[in-house]
Scaffold this active site. Structure first.
Site, PDB file in Angstrom:
ATOM      1  N   ILE A  27      53.651  45.921  41.785  1.00  0.00           N
ATOM      2  CA  ILE A  27      54.874  46.312  41.066  1.00  0.00           C
ATOM      3  C   ILE A  27      54.960  45.694  39.673  1.00  0.00           C
ATOM      4  O   ILE A  27      55.884  45.994  38.918  1.00  0.00           O
ATOM      5  CB  ILE A  27      56.139  45.936  41.872  1.00  0.00           C
ATOM      6  CG1 ILE A  27      56.155  44.434  42.181  1.00  0.00           C
ATOM      7  CG2 ILE A  27      56.224  46.761  43.148  1.00  0.00           C
ATOM      8  CD1 ILE A  27      57.427  43.977  42.888  1.00  0.00           C
ATOM      9  N   ALA A  33      49.127  37.041  35.849  1.00  0.00           N
ATOM     10  CA  ALA A  33      49.572  37.265  37.225  1.00  0.00           C
ATOM     11  C   ALA A  33      49.708  38.747  37.525  1.00  0.00           C
ATOM     12  O   ALA A  33      49.924  39.567  36.635  1.00  0.00           O
ATOM     13  CB  ALA A  33      50.912  36.562  37.460  1.00  0.00           C
ATOM     14  N   ASP A 168      62.914  29.938  28.408  1.00  0.00           N
ATOM     15  CA  ASP A 168      62.453  31.325  28.247  1.00  0.00           C
ATOM     16  C   ASP A 168      63.487  32.301  28.794  1.00  0.00           C
ATOM     17  O   ASP A 168      63.157  33.239  29.521  1.00  0.00           O
ATOM     18  CB  ASP A 168      61.109  31.511  28.948  1.00  0.00           C
ATOM     19  CG  ASP A 168      60.332  32.712  28.405  1.00  0.00           C
ATOM     20  OD1 ASP A 168      60.718  33.225  27.336  1.00  0.00           O
ATOM     21  OD2 ASP A 168      59.366  33.146  29.042  1.00  0.00           O
TER      22      ASP A 168
END
Length: 836
Positions: A27, A33, A168
């Site tokens: 997804i 990653a 972030d």
């Protein structure tokens, strides 16, 4: 491949160490990653599995970030923070088992709303209940804005209690979960610790890869996060504290209201400059209205000076953050509960609702924006290089006074923002890719380089020479077009050299510039100015002679600069020598880069002349024919050939394997340039901080500023190439990737150096220009010296485990290079005898 078959293929390919989870479809995907949807066999719940390959964490800092993320998530549990359920490791991969957020991230609600309301039943119901304020922009309904602001505030308050700074905060890291899964009424919802409206999708903060434990009084200095949402003190490489998160909250709040970030630019420094120039004035599009108390909150958060910026206590107690939303929970909405359960049972991720034929894209008429990965750590990767040269949008706008409310926002220009039929409202470009990429990790070395250069600019001499400019710490100097010589016609030598104020010296620039033009086959784009009089005048023809003499002495083993004690008397020759080596390496990289991304015939280039940090030219050399004509306008001629190719066609003109090879070679050469530049700054730093008087010559100051600018430019271009390589790798067959030959930067340098020296020898025998031959031999020597100099290895320069100890040169290789160095040095000595 269908989504279902793709999911089955993934399930077969991924095997977790334990049998507690099954892996389904992919997804999200990024550089570090891949995120999969999975199911926990213990309770049947959907989960997200973040798979991180150890092989991609070659940088020690990246591995540390992952370990920090795991450690933090293990310790914190909060309803508005994505929870870490489990963590499994193998010898090749990390697997983070996390909460599953089926609705993706906040950008889907903002940028993909128009598409999702047609396809996604739950999202359609949400926006039917709380419709957007205007069809002219992508801002959200006020109820949704305040609801998600309060949930974000709740999570941040928890993080502050743990002395954590996220670093972030951005829409891509704010995930949305389907509501009404473990509760069905407001009372249960709030008893579980949730904030906001119980039947709306729930916001959760994700991706703690950059988070750190940082008390209120502590300062950090590492540049990380996503630039569009970065606080200005981070963009400017200054130390910062937890208030940096509040700036990011302000940008997110603005984007929820207006549908786009408050500031945009083509690079970090231009973004900082825009923020600073705004002078704490926040401009919104004329087609967007923000109510006064929300706008006042945005202004308080988007305050340039962190000391004057709203603090955490003031933020947590703000009337908008504490507003009672219970009135929106009074009525029961059966549609929301039923649709939420339908979505949970459908087993579909939000992006799967957007898959549709291309023909429907035009019929939609909505805003077309880049797809974003929606789970933690999934980096946004777009193939947008071909939009690189589109005209940049001015997002500052023209401020207009509002008469309705003194606190209401000034309305900005709508140029490039209002839509018309068949047109998109905003244009994506490669610039946005650079600014929106998921991970930005700038090593501490970068902070040190810029900090040292600023120290020199602040403490170094202003000027002792007539016509010289004061060197300032800011990295935004632009060339002046005024002529300090008045009406005097420039001499032939002055017309041959158009040298910026950041060049090491005129003589050195001449040598290095000619080397790049005649030997590397690449002429740097020159600035649009025609004057050379506003930079420090360091006309010293002895410099190049000394550099070449030193190269010969080193070849004869009569000189080794690195064995000498650094002192006030020899620091400048040290840095000049390293600058020469850095420049020939930089020029070689530029030659490769110009074939990948030719310079456009306009100022809209990503590496704009308006930004000295990203300017390509430290000098610009005219063609001999043009120079002899005495036409000063000829300086504006760009390199023929490759640079005339449009960016839209460059990918089609170069076969993919060759393009990838060029990208890899260019990237390796820029990294080598960075190593040399960092070495020179490390050397200078040692001298500077041991120098009690903190005085330096004007020449050394100029050299340091030049090194800083080249370092930052090389870093930016290396980032671009890394992303381009990632895009090319994604489109290739894995079998093809495995069969690709390894590229060694040492061999690239070695082959180029010998090629240059052979061409110089041939030119010398033909009775050609001896000056050109001298430059060629010197360039060849500098390149070969780079290979032999152990002080220029990345392991020597970066003290923090930045690089591996792998080298492709053994002792026999080095011995062969030494023989060539000796041979070329002898030719250079003989040539100098002829010339004298």
């Amino acid at each position: 491949m269908s989504s279902e078959s793709h999911g089955k293929a993934v399930a077969k390919a991924i095997r977790l160490p334990t049998e507690n989870y099954t892996v389904e479809k992919e997804i999200g995907k990024g550089s570090f990653a891949i995120v999969y949807k999975g199911v926990s066999l213990r309770d049947g719940r959907n989960i997200a599995i973040k798979a991180v390959s150890r092989s991609k964490l070659k940088n020690k800092k990246l591995l540390e970030n992952l370990e920090v993320e795991i450690a933090i998530l293990k310790k914190i549990k909060h309803p508005h923070i994505v929870g870490l359920i489990d963590c499994e490791r193998t010898s090749t991969d990390f697997y983070l088992i996390m909460e599953y957020c089926a609705l993706g991230d906040l950008t889907f609600f903002i940028k993909k709303r128009r598409s999702l309301v047609m396809k996604h039943p739950l999202i359609k119901t949400v926006f039917d209940l709380y419709p957007p304020p205007s069809a002219e922009h992508n801002g959200l309904n006020r109820v949704l804005v305040v609801n998600y602001l309060q949930q974000l505030s709740s999570a941040l308050k928890f993080l502050r209690s743990k002395n954590l700074v996220h670093r972030d905060i951005k829409p891509q890291n704010l995930l949305l979960c389907t509501p009404l899964q473990d509760y069905s009424d407001p009372k249960t919802f709030h008893e579980m610790g949730f904030i906001g409206i119980y039947n709306l999708p729930v916001l959760k903060i994700a991706d703690f890869g950059f988070a750190r434990f940082l008390p209120n009084t502590s300062l950090a200095e590492t540049l990380c996060g996503s630039p569009l949402y970065m606080a200005p003190e981070i963009l400017n490489y200054q130390k910062y504290n937890a208030k940096a998160d509040l700036w990011s909250v302000g940008t997110v709040l603005y984007e929820m209201c207006c549908g786009r970030p408050p500031f945009k630019a083509s690079n970090h420094l231009e973004l900082f400059q825009k923020i600073k120039k705004a002078n704490d004035e926040v401009t919104v599009p004329s087609n967007c209205y923000i109510e006064p108390k929300i706008f006042k909150l945005i202004k308080g958060l988007l305050t340039f000076d962190p000391e004057a910026r709203m603090g955490f206590n003031e933020f947590f107690n703000n009337e908008v953050v504490t507003e009672d939303l219970s009135r929106y929970e009074a009525s029961y909405e059966p549609d929301l509960e039923s649709k939420s359960k339908d979505v949970a049972e459908s087993n579909m991720f939000v992006s799967e609702y957007l898959v549709r034929p291309a023909a429907q894209e035009k019929a939609n008429g909505g805003l077309r924006t880049d797809e974003g990965s929606a789970m933690p750590g999934a980096e946004h990767t777009y193939n947008k290089e071909r939009e690189h040269y589109r005209e940049r949008q001015d997002l500052q706008g023209q401020q207009q006074q509002q008469q309705q409310h003194p606190d209401s926002p000034p309305r900005g220009s709508t140029q490039g923002y209002q839509s018309s039929a068949g047109q998109t409202r905003m244009k994506s470009s490669y610039n946005d890719l650079i600014l929106e990429k998921e991970y930005v990790v700038v090593e501490k070395k970068t902070v040190e380089v810029n900090s040292l250069a600023d120290d020199f600019a602040n403490n170094g001499p202003t000027t002792n020479n007539q016509g010289a400019q004061i060197i300032k710490p800011l990295r935004y100097r632009t060339s002046s077009s005024s002529d300090g010589h008045g009406g005097r016609r420039a001499s032939l030598v002055e017309r041959r050299l158009s040298i910026s104020s950041l060049s090491p010296s005129n003589a050195l620039s001449k040598a290095l510039g000619l080397a790049s033009v005649r030997l590397f086959g690449y002429q740097q784009p020159n600035t649009q100015t025609t004057s050379t009089s506003t930079h420090p005048t360091l006309l010293n023809p002895q410099i190049f002679h000394e550099l070449t003499e030193n190269a010969v002495l080193r070849a004869d083993h009569h000189l080794n600069l690195f064995n000498e004690q650094i002192s006030d008397s020899n620091i400048t020759p040290f840095v000049e020598s390293l600058s020469a080596k850095a420049f020939v390496m930089y020029s070689f990289a530029e030659m490769k880069f110009s074939q990948i991304l030719p310079s456009p015939p306009s100022s809209t280039d990503y590496y704009s002349q308006s930004d000295k940090r990203l300017s390509n030219g430290s000098c610009a050399i005219d063609d001999d024919d043009d120079l002899d004509s005495g036409n000063p306008s000829s300086n504006q001629t760009l390199t023929p050939g490759a640079n005339k190719v449009s960016a839209a066609n460059v990918d089609n003109l170069i076969p993919a394997p060759e393009l990838k090879k060029l990208c890899m070679e260019s990237l390796l050469l820029y990294l080598k340039s960075l190593t040399i530049l960092a070495s020179s700054m490390k050397l200078t730093s040692k001298w500077w901080y041991e120098n009690e008087s903190k005085n330096c010559t004007l020449k050394l100051n100029i050299l340091v500023q030049w090194i800083r600018d080249r370092f930052n430019e090389c870093l930016d271009k290396a980032e671009f190439l890394r992303l381009k390589l990632h895009t090319l790798n994604q489109s290739e067959d894995p079998q093809v990737l495995d069969d690709e030959p390894t590229i060694f930067v040492e061999k690239l340098i070695y082959d180029r150096a010998l090629d240059i020296s052979r061409n110089a020898a041939r030119l010398e025998m033909e009775g050609g220009n001896y000056n050109t031959c001298e430059l060629a031999y010197a360039t060849s020597l500098w390149m070969l010296e780079i290979l032999l100099d152990e002080h220029l290895s990345s392991n020597e320069v970066y003290d923090d485990g930045y690089s591996s100890n792998i080298t492709s040169l053994d002792e026999s290789d080095k011995e062969m290079i030494r023989k060539y160095v000796s041979s070329i040095a002898n030719r250079l000595k003989a040539l100098k005898s002829k010339m004298s």
